[in-house]
Design a protein around this motif. Sequence first.
Motif, PDB file in Angstrom:
ATOM      1  N   HIS A 336     -45.436  -7.775   5.543  1.00 42.88           N
ATOM      2  CA  HIS A 336     -46.012  -6.811   4.584  1.00 42.88           C
ATOM      3  C   HIS A 336     -44.926  -6.207   3.708  1.00 42.88           C
ATOM      4  N   ALA A 337     -43.796  -5.862   4.304  1.00 42.98           N
ATOM      5  CA  ALA A 337     -42.699  -5.278   3.523  1.00 42.98           C
ATOM      6  C   ALA A 337     -42.134  -6.276   2.525  1.00 42.98           C
ATOM      7  N   ALA A 338     -41.998  -7.554   2.940  1.00 42.86           N
ATOM      8  CA  ALA A 338     -41.490  -8.572   2.015  1.00 42.86           C
ATOM      9  C   ALA A 338     -42.448  -8.773   0.852  1.00 42.86           C
ATOM     10  N   CYS A 339     -43.750  -8.793   1.150  1.00 38.52           N
ATOM     11  CA  CYS A 339     -44.748  -8.931   0.084  1.00 38.52           C
ATOM     12  C   CYS A 339     -44.703  -7.744  -0.866  1.00 38.52           C
ATOM     13  N   ALA A 340     -44.566  -6.538  -0.311  1.00 40.49           N
ATOM     14  CA  ALA A 340     -44.541  -5.335  -1.149  1.00 40.49           C
ATOM     15  C   ALA A 340     -43.372  -5.369  -2.119  1.00 40.49           C
ATOM     16  N   ARG A 341     -42.252  -5.950  -1.682  1.00 36.19           N
ATOM     17  CA  ARG A 341     -41.076  -5.995  -2.566  1.00 36.19           C
ATOM     18  C   ARG A 341     -41.315  -6.850  -3.795  1.00 36.19           C
ATOM     19  N   VAL A 342     -42.261  -7.786  -3.728  1.00 34.17           N
ATOM     20  CA  VAL A 342     -42.555  -8.620  -4.904  1.00 34.17           C
ATOM     21  C   VAL A 342     -43.915  -8.259  -5.509  1.00 34.17           C
ATOM     22  N   GLY A 343     -44.464  -7.128  -5.102  1.00 39.30           N
ATOM     23  CA  GLY A 343     -45.688  -6.630  -5.720  1.00 39.30           C
ATOM     24  C   GLY A 343     -46.971  -7.263  -5.244  1.00 39.30           C
ATOM     25  N   VAL A 344     -46.980  -7.804  -4.018  1.00 41.26           N
ATOM     26  CA  VAL A 344     -48.185  -8.418  -3.472  1.00 41.26           C
ATOM     27  C   VAL A 344     -48.723  -7.544  -2.339  1.00 41.26           C
ATOM     28  N   ASP A 345     -50.012  -7.274  -2.343  1.00 39.26           N
ATOM     29  CA  ASP A 345     -50.668  -6.529  -1.275  1.00 39.26           C
ATOM     30  C   ASP A 345     -51.554  -7.492  -0.487  1.00 39.26           C
ATOM     31  N   PRO A 346     -51.105  -7.946   0.710  1.00 38.74           N
ATOM     32  CA  PRO A 346     -51.871  -8.951   1.466  1.00 38.74           C
ATOM     33  C   PRO A 346     -53.273  -8.507   1.858  1.00 38.74           C
ATOM     34  N   ALA A 347     -53.512  -7.209   1.886  1.00 33.63           N
ATOM     35  CA  ALA A 347     -54.844  -6.727   2.239  1.00 33.63           C
ATOM     36  C   ALA A 347     -55.844  -6.929   1.111  1.00 33.63           C
TER      37      ALA A 347
END
Length: 549
Positions: A336-347
């Motif tokens: 989740h943190a890695a996704c957030a760093r590139v602007g992606v929200d997996p939810a």
Amino acid sequence: MTTLGDGVGAPEAKTSLSPTWEATADLVVVGTGVAGLTAALCGRELGLSVLVVTKAAITDSNTRWAQGGVAVVDLATGDSVADHVADTLAAGGGLCEEDVVGSIVAGGPAAVARLRARGTVFDRAADGSLARTREGGHSAFRVIHAGGDATGAEVERALAAGVSRQRVPVLERHIAVDTLRTPTGCVGGLVLLDPDGTPGVVRARAVLLATGGFGQLYQATSNPEIATGDGLALALRAGAAAADLEFVQFHPTVLYTKGARGRCPLVTEAVRGEGAVLVDAAGQRVMAGVHPLGDLAPRDVVSAAITRWTAAAGVDHVYLDATGIDGFARRFPTVHAACARVGVDPAREPIPVTPAAHFACGGVATSPEGRTGVPGLYAAGEVARTGLHGANRLASNSLLEGLVVGERAAEAVAMDLAAGELAPLTRATPGDAAVSAPIADRGLVQRLMSRHAAIGRDAEGLSGAATRIAAARRERVLDSHRAVEDAALTLLADALLVAAAERTESRGCHVRTDFAERDDVQWQRSLRVRLDASGAPAVLAPALASGAA
């Protein structure tokens, strides 16, 4: 010379290219992943004087980045050793050694119990039992994890703390350049470079390599920057054989960002284990009809399917739709943190993913106890080929192997030492520590390997890559950490290309586009590689017998 303990001397700063400092130990362990630290602790408990050497900090290793967990059977859940063995054999494409698989899998529960006794804290289910998930290729929920998706970091923390408590001396930011050899050919220690590039010598009755893999051979990888194959290159130069080098596993799902190079954030297989599915931009299922296990097929199957899909569609990536997983951020905080760093929200949206180099399936040919064919030299973890993995690694068997074989390798050293089979500490002069080796530009090697020796390979590409790397090689003195790494990558590129060209079939994670079918008549066997008299990798005998070669 300052004493570190157990007869180990601290390095003293000097300026000469010849070795200027010296240390001694019964066992020197090179590498600080799960296999290395487990072996160091076990060796210490067996009464050996142990020295640990690592080219980074003690907590920097591939283990630290392992997200998924440890595959280990719990009979109370209805799982069985036989089922775990069967899953491993199925993933290994006919090249696993069944007796080795059975031995390592059966040793898992006790090894995990000892790991927990050393302070590792695994996640628990609501009833208080260890929480278990399922990953690709597994027929049961048998993978235990820690911190949601931070299992490796927790294992590394606990083992490093144990090394500190046991006062095992550690030389951080020292890199192994070459082995010391006795007149009879036994390994009797190492030549090292300290953080400033000053050469020194560690004399030891045994050397255990636990240096991990060579993911940095490729442009995009899940591996940290230190995964440059130094230990495998060291073993080859010492006369050991390697096996199954052509089988490099590409993890199906690293986080895709345009133009990314080097270590890419991993999206653990456990995300698919808990319901996420691979789709394209239009929402079509990538794994539909590909394999009976669908999105939980073995890694080589999923990686190849994604590669075919992206090639046909002319795109760089697909997506992992995890929007149906409740509490994603809590269960997978690292992802989740890695996704957030590139602007992606997996939810709320699918995660862009693509395959990247992950684990080597082959390595130094060893017995299940870590013995190589060179007396005094042992190997455990990703650097070793025990016969567990075959043509493709089953998810989360890697930490399992490191735990079990790390312990057994330390026990093997103690047994061999007690039996008088290891050379005494020698006072022979190792000679000039400025060993030289051929080196090609790292960027060129990575580009050629990524283009011609990744998931899809053919004879023309493999030959062309080998020719271009050969033309680019220049003899260099190994007087710096970077030079040692680049020499290792150059040698391993040569070795992998030789093995991949020899195997004219597709099996596991070795995919030949010019020989697309699996050929069990000719190729259900492992290939051994050893350096010839000129120092070039060459394929040896047509079959690899069980145990060290």
